[in-house]
Design an enzyme around this catalytic site. Structure first.
Site, short mmCIF file in Angstrom:
data_model
loop_
_atom_site.label_atom_id
_atom_site.label_comp_id
_atom_site.label_asym_id
_atom_site.label_seq_id
_atom_site.Cartn_x
_atom_site.Cartn_y
_atom_site.Cartn_z
N SER A 141 33.94 59.30 40.13
CA SER A 141 33.04 59.62 41.24
C SER A 141 33.22 61.08 41.62
CB SER A 141 33.38 58.73 42.45
OG SER A 141 32.73 59.16 43.63
N TYR A 154 38.88 54.56 48.39
CA TYR A 154 37.93 54.90 47.34
C TYR A 154 38.43 56.10 46.54
CZ TYR A 154 33.38 55.35 45.08
OH TYR A 154 32.37 55.40 44.16
#
Length: 271
Positions: A141, A154
């Site tokens: 990401s 995350y």
């Protein structure tokens, strides 16, 4: 790497980047073993891909279930006979500061975003090594490059994917298996909408964060998929998806400690 007449295993294929990647690969002539937790959305993706004339198998799968992942290679071989490409795309999101996030939710996210990547690679690497040319593609990401507040879980998972992928690539340098790590920026998927939030966060605050996140998720998934596919075909070690990922990657390298001061200042100016 040419994808025509190859076999790709793709997790998180039911929606978003996963569905777009399935369609992009199918258009290139790649046969597909598609996996997703949601059987209905998985079936929709499979129907779309089959319409392009490639062989497609459906594999309902909870990637956090290690026994189910261990059984997947045999199921794929039974359908396709070989595997050339493994794309670990499945992922979830979890908002909230570290002291707000429960142990259970933190572990849930890590089990899907990172542990499943390791388990899938462990399961399929022996099959990939049997092929003349093969590749592992792990989707990290933008938050595997930068670390905004409220994203401890995350970021931890996506930095872990990045580090694991980079080390694995070096271990496999003398083999036929390449490794690509992908860093998508703001792609217009449902990941923010489906993200978990701590129970202590109010509905108004959740909605505010969701609205802010959705404003940043602008790139259509098919465009992201084309960038990723091009990176696979060019044997790229790292693929940055979107101008935001490219710019912030550069900024983090230039100002590895203080980049967030600049970003916070820009955000305040735009507010």
């Amino acid at each position: 790497m040419q994808t025509k007449d190859r076999v790709a295993v793709l997790t998180g294929a039911g929606s978003g980047i996963g569905r777009a990647l399935a369609n992009a690969l199918a258009r290139s002539g790649c046969n597909l073993a598609l996996a997703d937790l949601n059987q209905d959305s998985l079936a929709e993706t499979a129907t779309q891909a089959r319409a392009m004339g490639v062989r497609v198998s459906e594999h309902p799968l909870d990637v956090s279930d290690r026994a189910a992942v261990a059984a997947l290679p045999a199921a794929v071989i039974a359908e396709h006979g070989s595997v050339d490409l493994l794309i670990n795309n499945a992922g979830v999101a979890l908002g909230g500061n570290f002291d707000q996030v429960s142990v259970e939710n933190f572990d849930w996210l890590m089990s899907i975003n990172f542990d499943a990547v390791v388990t899938m690679c462990r399961a399929f690497l022996p099959l990939l090594k049997q092929r003349p040319e093969a590749r592992i593609v792990n989707v990290s990401s933008l938050f595997g490059l930068i670390t905004p507040a409220g994203q401890t879980a995350y970021c931890a998972s996506k930095f872990a994917v990045r580090g694991f992928s980079n080390a694995l690539r070096l271990e496999l340098l003398d083999s036929n298996v390449g490794v690509t790590v992908v860093h998508p920026g703001g792609v217009a998927t449902s990941i923010a909408t489906s993200a978990r939030s701590p129970e202590t966060v109010s509905e108004a605050e959740k909605q505010q964060k969701l609205d802010r996140a959705n404003r940043l998720l602008r790139m259509p998934p098919p465009k992201a998929a084309q960038i990723i596919l091009k990176g696979i075909e060019r044997d790229k070690a790292r693929v940055l998806v979107g101008n935001d990922a490219r710019i912030l990657s550069w900024l983090e390298r230039l100002m590895p400690v203080n980049y967030w001061r600049l970003l916070a200042g820009l955000a305040t100016k735009d507010a």
